[in-house]
Write an enzyme that holds these catalytic residues in place. Structure first.
Site, PDB file in Angstrom:
ATOM      1  N   SER A 172       0.862  -1.188   0.000  1.00  0.00           N
ATOM      2  CA  SER A 172       0.000   0.000   0.000  1.00  0.00           C
ATOM      3  C   SER A 172       0.890   1.227   0.000  1.00  0.00           C
ATOM      4  O   SER A 172       1.761   1.355   0.859  1.00  0.00           O
ATOM      5  CB  SER A 172      -0.863  -0.004   1.264  1.00  0.00           C
ATOM      6  OG  SER A 172      -1.231   1.298   1.605  1.00  0.00           O
ATOM      7  N   ASP A 174       0.125   4.151   0.794  1.00  0.00           N
ATOM      8  CA  ASP A 174      -0.218   5.116   1.853  1.00  0.00           C
ATOM      9  C   ASP A 174       0.516   4.875   3.171  1.00  0.00           C
ATOM     10  O   ASP A 174       0.489   5.726   4.049  1.00  0.00           O
ATOM     11  CB  ASP A 174      -1.727   5.052   2.162  1.00  0.00           C
ATOM     12  CG  ASP A 174      -2.568   5.538   1.002  1.00  0.00           C
ATOM     13  OD1 ASP A 174      -2.000   6.211   0.127  1.00  0.00           O
ATOM     14  OD2 ASP A 174      -3.769   5.245   0.957  1.00  0.00           O
ATOM     15  N   ARG A 218      -6.039   9.113   1.696  1.00  0.00           N
ATOM     16  CA  ARG A 218      -7.409   9.480   2.090  1.00  0.00           C
ATOM     17  C   ARG A 218      -7.584   9.431   3.598  1.00  0.00           C
ATOM     18  O   ARG A 218      -8.244  10.262   4.184  1.00  0.00           O
ATOM     19  CB  ARG A 218      -8.400   8.516   1.427  1.00  0.00           C
ATOM     20  CG  ARG A 218      -9.487   9.225   0.658  1.00  0.00           C
ATOM     21  CD  ARG A 218     -10.232   8.258  -0.214  1.00  0.00           C
ATOM     22  NE  ARG A 218      -9.325   7.251  -0.736  1.00  0.00           N
ATOM     23  CZ  ARG A 218      -9.728   6.094  -1.241  1.00  0.00           C
ATOM     24  NH1 ARG A 218     -11.000   5.804  -1.284  1.00  0.00           N
ATOM     25  NH2 ARG A 218      -8.865   5.215  -1.716  1.00  0.00           N
ATOM     26  N   ARG A 575      24.146 -12.221 -22.960  1.00  0.00           N
ATOM     27  CA  ARG A 575      25.195 -11.283 -22.576  1.00  0.00           C
ATOM     28  C   ARG A 575      25.276 -11.197 -21.057  1.00  0.00           C
ATOM     29  O   ARG A 575      24.256 -11.186 -20.375  1.00  0.00           O
ATOM     30  CB  ARG A 575      24.893  -9.906 -23.163  1.00  0.00           C
ATOM     31  CG  ARG A 575      25.938  -8.872 -22.787  1.00  0.00           C
ATOM     32  CD  ARG A 575      25.901  -7.685 -23.717  1.00  0.00           C
ATOM     33  NE  ARG A 575      26.507  -7.989 -24.999  1.00  0.00           N
ATOM     34  CZ  ARG A 575      26.543  -7.129 -26.014  1.00  0.00           C
ATOM     35  NH1 ARG A 575      25.990  -5.945 -25.898  1.00  0.00           N
ATOM     36  NH2 ARG A 575      27.133  -7.453 -27.139  1.00  0.00           N
ATOM     37  N   MET A 582      31.247   0.942  -5.691  1.00  0.00           N
ATOM     38  CA  MET A 582      32.103   1.545  -4.658  1.00  0.00           C
ATOM     39  C   MET A 582      31.904   0.830  -3.314  1.00  0.00           C
ATOM     40  O   MET A 582      31.171  -0.143  -3.219  1.00  0.00           O
ATOM     41  CB  MET A 582      31.714   3.009  -4.482  1.00  0.00           C
ATOM     42  CG  MET A 582      32.286   3.933  -5.515  1.00  0.00           C
ATOM     43  SD  MET A 582      31.720   5.600  -5.123  1.00  0.00           S
ATOM     44  CE  MET A 582      33.150   6.511  -5.586  1.00  0.00           C
ATOM     45  N   GLY A 584      34.765   0.832  -0.830  1.00  0.00           N
ATOM     46  CA  GLY A 584      36.018   0.473  -0.160  1.00  0.00           C
ATOM     47  C   GLY A 584      36.052  -1.040   0.021  1.00  0.00           C
ATOM     48  O   GLY A 584      35.797  -1.792  -0.918  1.00  0.00           O
ATOM     49  N   GLU A 638      34.652  -2.911  -5.279  1.00  0.00           N
ATOM     50  CA  GLU A 638      35.934  -2.429  -5.821  1.00  0.00           C
ATOM     51  C   GLU A 638      37.164  -3.061  -5.159  1.00  0.00           C
ATOM     52  O   GLU A 638      38.178  -3.254  -5.815  1.00  0.00           O
ATOM     53  CB  GLU A 638      36.008  -0.898  -5.739  1.00  0.00           C
ATOM     54  CG  GLU A 638      35.826  -0.334  -4.334  1.00  0.00           C
ATOM     55  CD  GLU A 638      35.787   1.198  -4.305  1.00  0.00           C
ATOM     56  OE1 GLU A 638      36.032   1.834  -5.349  1.00  0.00           O
ATOM     57  OE2 GLU A 638      35.522   1.756  -3.220  1.00  0.00           O
ATOM     58  N   MET A 671      29.358   8.359  -9.824  1.00  0.00           N
ATOM     59  CA  MET A 671      27.921   8.641  -9.936  1.00  0.00           C
ATOM     60  C   MET A 671      27.161   8.108  -8.702  1.00  0.00           C
ATOM     61  O   MET A 671      26.064   8.553  -8.398  1.00  0.00           O
ATOM     62  CB  MET A 671      27.348   8.036 -11.207  1.00  0.00           C
ATOM     63  CG  MET A 671      27.484   6.558 -11.300  1.00  0.00           C
ATOM     64  SD  MET A 671      26.508   5.884 -12.621  1.00  0.00           S
ATOM     65  CE  MET A 671      24.901   5.910 -11.879  1.00  0.00           C
TER      66      MET A 671
END
Length: 793
Positions: A172, A174, A218, A575, A582, A584, A638, A671
């Site tokens: 839900s 809400d 509501r 594929r 990232m 560390g 990484e 990013m």
């Protein structure tokens, strides 16, 4: 399972290998209004059911499909739930069903279930859907008797299907179901609202406009309240807490004051069910007309409507739904004739099971309290999280006149340390405003500890942090510099500016920095002031806290990118993508991102792997390519292994998969640190920083003796972290033993227990410790008082 074994607990652990689904049939249905994340819950329940050896069925079109039977009830396969994790709504369909509300309708439904020997139902929906399921269960044996009498089933069928077990998951947007912190879909709906608010803010600023936004809810003001908190709205209307009589003048006065202080826009958020003290509706149109009439401001209304239900589910909703789907199957396997129908839910980050009808009754009591105009009671029944949101919003949104503020004569400094993390600015804004409300003078330190020792310290006022919640990065500036080599200069700056307390918002460097400062108190008396740290880092690698500000935004960045990559892979077929994240040495982003994106394998430092594991993973993908799902997703943290680099893994997969699949690699990079903060990070940052400042106020009062502040006990240098279900203040000196300083990670990490879950959903045979899975609890009404060191979020 490498990396997750806890040897000392061997005898108390319970593994789900002992729970078999053989011979059982489970049906999954979605009912009522749709919500983003329902598909993730369906996928997890189906795969977990198949994994334990049960037969799993889809019931299409909710209860309508159960009543109509026929092709609406179909057996599910492993592949049939592929590619649905990232899709909003529900792919098995949902419908409101009047027929199921009649006895005849339920009789038909029972007949259809018995024909497939289905005695386990997994219902994903709102409180209406779950109440219906409970009634169905209570009538079950009577319905079977009727079917036998009518000659539709024989005695043997009635006997072998004599017990119906039901587990619910609340879907839900809400978030209106009591007993659960978050329902499936709520976080995604907040994402939609905040995307719109951020977009509206830029146009409103250009024209100096006021915008009135109407959001769904509501009977429940959760979406309105949290989005108001997350965007710093000027005013919010919610059904649970109508404004005091005479609110029209107060609101207009507040809007005009904010304009006179230089603000170019106003945002007012209205829940669709907003009412005044007399129970009369407050509509967005009425609010607009009021602003135009009283103030003459250029005002526009935006009604978000079904946009809030749409779009792709957020990372949070996918993880919540996946965990709940698995938990629901476990609850069904463990159910007996006398266990009540239950809902599976998350409280904090703990899976819990709660009796379904207790939650429904509590939810109905909220409505009853609102009908009886007992608004304080309604807010209390909504739960602690809701209460906290409301009190934090009140604290931050209304600026008292200087004459009304207590004068504490204390100076509090705020700084960001470490790498930038989305949500840092929301935390700084919250800290500054709560500090001013508590009567302190607030100081901002630029560029972390480096700016501190260089004296880049200036007073920061209420208006200086306006509009900060939605900004990514760190507006104060942040550096990784540690204070250890500059203690003398920092002590001098504390003396010059007469700083009485420190709030440090940052990552691992902030934690180490606080350790260095508190250890040097013997040498520099200036450092004998209360200090508190709020964890903010995308890596989520801070001891003493299960979550940190910024990691949710980073997870969403990873999930969005993986979705796009999967889409490109399904176009080209056969594929496999290898993606580096990232973190560390901390595998949180890779693991949880992998769970949210539906990864096949995730490599992390915490769980060592060797060449045989890599070969096994390639073989697993080769088998997968023979099915209808011809794409693969592999995530690699990484720093998971210095020799098995992303390039190495890419080359190995390319060579070993030659002729079966080809590979591509992708390094996500920075990013993950950028972008506007997610609603969760804005909200979490806001609430945690507010709590930190309240702790500072208490500690300053306790340590003010003989005309000065003196705090040198270990409990006056704390880290405020989220632990399981509560926010806890912990002395940093006590966290030292819990830390692996070489790899900058906590020695024990809660999310490692999500790894088996990810492996199961990717079809790996694994061992899964369920001793931590939800035990049946009860919904509590009278709650324990919050202690000084802990508070519920």
């Amino acid at each position: 399972m490498a990396g997750t074994a806890a040897p000392k607990r061997q005898d108390t652990r319970k593994f789900f290998e002992n729970l078999s689904g053989a011979g059982k049939s489970i049906a999954v249905l979605t009912s009522g209004g749709d919500a983003q994340g329902m598909n993730a819950a369906v996928r997890a329940a189906v795969r977990m059911g198949i994994y334990v050896g049960a037969k799993v069925y889809f019931i299409h079109e909710g209860y309508q499909g159960m009543v109509d039977g026929g092709d609406n009830i179909k057996e599910a396969t492993w592949e049939s739930v592929s590619s649905m994790l990232q899709v909003g709504g529900t792919v098995i369909g949902s419908a409101r069903c009047k027929e199921f509300r009649t006895h005849e309708g339920r009789l038909k439904a029972a007949h259809n279930l018995v024909q497939h020997s289905i005695t386990n139902l997994c219902v994903i929906g709102g409180d209406g859907s779950l109440t219906g399921a409970n009634l169905f269960r209570e009538e079950w044996s009577g319905l079977l008797d009727e079917l036998v009498q009518q000659g539709l089933i024989d005695d043997e069928a009635a006997r072998s299907n004599s017990e119906l077990h039901i587990v619910g998951m609340v879907g839900s947007i809400d978030n209106d179901f009591c007993g659960t912190d978050m329902t499936i879909g709520t976080d995604s709906a907040l994402h939609r609202i905040i995307e719109v608010v951020d977009a509206i803010m830029t146009t409103a600023q250009s024209h100096q406009r006021t915008f009135v936004l109407e959001v769904m809810g509501r009977h429940c003001g959760y979406l309105a309240l949290v989005s108001a908190l997350a965007c710093g709205a000027d005013w919010v209307f919610i059904p649970e807490m109508p404004p005091e009589d005479g609110w029209e003048d107060s609101m207009c006065q507040k809007l005009s004051e904010s304009r006179s202080r230089g603000s170019r826009l106003n945002i007012i958020i209205v829940a669709e069910g907003a009412i005044d003290r007399q129970g009369q509706p407050i509509t967005s149109g009425f609010v607009k007309d009021l602003v135009v009439r009283c103030l003459g401001f250029d005002t526009r209304v935006t009604i978000l409507g079904h946009v809030q239900r749409g779009g792709t589910p957020s990372a949070f909703d996918r993880i919540l739904a996946s965990r709940m789907g698995v938990e629901a199957v476990l609850a069904l396997l463990e159910a007996s004739a006398n266990t009540p129908a239950c809902v599976v839910s998350l409280v904090g980050n703990q899976a819990v099971r709660l009796p379904l009808m207790e939650c429904v009754q509590m939810t109905q009591e909220v409505q009853k309290a609102m009908d009886e105009k007992k608004f304080e009671e309604a807010v209390r029944l909504r739960g602690r999280s809701f209460e906290n949101n409301l009190s934090t919003y009140r604290l931050l949104s209304y600026r008292k006149a200087d004459s009304e503020l207590p004068n504490s004569s204390f100076n509090v400094a705020v700084l960001n340390v470490g790498a930038p993390a989305a949500g840092m600015n929301a935390a700084v804004r919250s800290a500054v405003r709560v500090g001013i409300t508590e009567g302190h003078k607030m100081f901002a330190v630029s560029d972390g500890f480096e700016g501190f020792y260089k004296g880049q310290i200036k007073e920061i006022k209420w208006g200086d942090v306006g509009g900060w919640t939605g900004q990514g990065g760190s507006l104060l500036g942040t550096k990784r510099t540690l204070p250890g080599k500059h203690l003398e200069k920092i002590a001098e700056q504390i003396r010059i500016h007469n700083i009485n307390a420190l709030l440090v918002i940052g990552g691992f460097e902030a934690y180490v920095g606080l350790l260095e400062l508190s250890s040097a108190r013997d040498k520099y008396s200036e450092l004998c002031v209360p200090m508190v740290m709020v964890p903010a880092t995308v890596s989520n690698n801070i001891p003493g806290s299960d979550l940190s500000i910024g990691s949710d935004t980073a997870l969403n960045a990873i999930t969005d990118t993986c979705d796009r990559i999967k889409q490109s892979a399904s176009g080209t077929k056969r594929r496999v993508f290898i993606i580096e994240t990232m973190g560390g040495y901390c595998g949180y982003l890779a693991t949880v991102g992998g769970l949210a994106a539906g990864a096949d394998t995730v490599y992390i430092y915490e769980e060592p792997f060797d060449i045989r594991d890599l070969q096994g993973n390639v073989e697993h993908l080769t088998q997968k390519m023979k099915t209808s799902i011809q794409r693969g997703l592999v995530l690699r943290n990484e720093n998971c292994n210095e020799n098995f680099t992303t390039d190495f893994i890419y080359q190995l997969y390319t060579e070993e998969g030659r002729g079966v699949f080809d590979c591509r690699k992708n390094i996500l990079g920075h990013m993950q640190q950028g972008g506007a903060p997610s609603p969760f990070d804005r909200n979490f940052g806001t609430k945690v920083a507010a709590k930190a400042i309240q702790w500072i106020t208490r500690t300053l009062k306790d340590s003010y003796k003989g005309g000065r502040v003196f705090a040198n006990s270990e409990d006056t240098a704390c880290l405020l972290g989220m632990r399981r279900r509560a926010l806890v203040f912990q002395p940093v000196s006590q966290l030292r033993d819990e830390t692996d300083f070489v790899h900058r990670i906590p020695k024990e990490q809660w999310w490692l227990k999500l790894r088996p879950l990810m492996k199961i959903l990717a079809k790996y045979k694994t061992s899964y410790d369920v001793s931590d899975s939800g035990q049946l609890e009860h919904v509590t009404r009278v709650r324990p008082k919050e202690s000084k060191t802990s508070a519920t979020i």
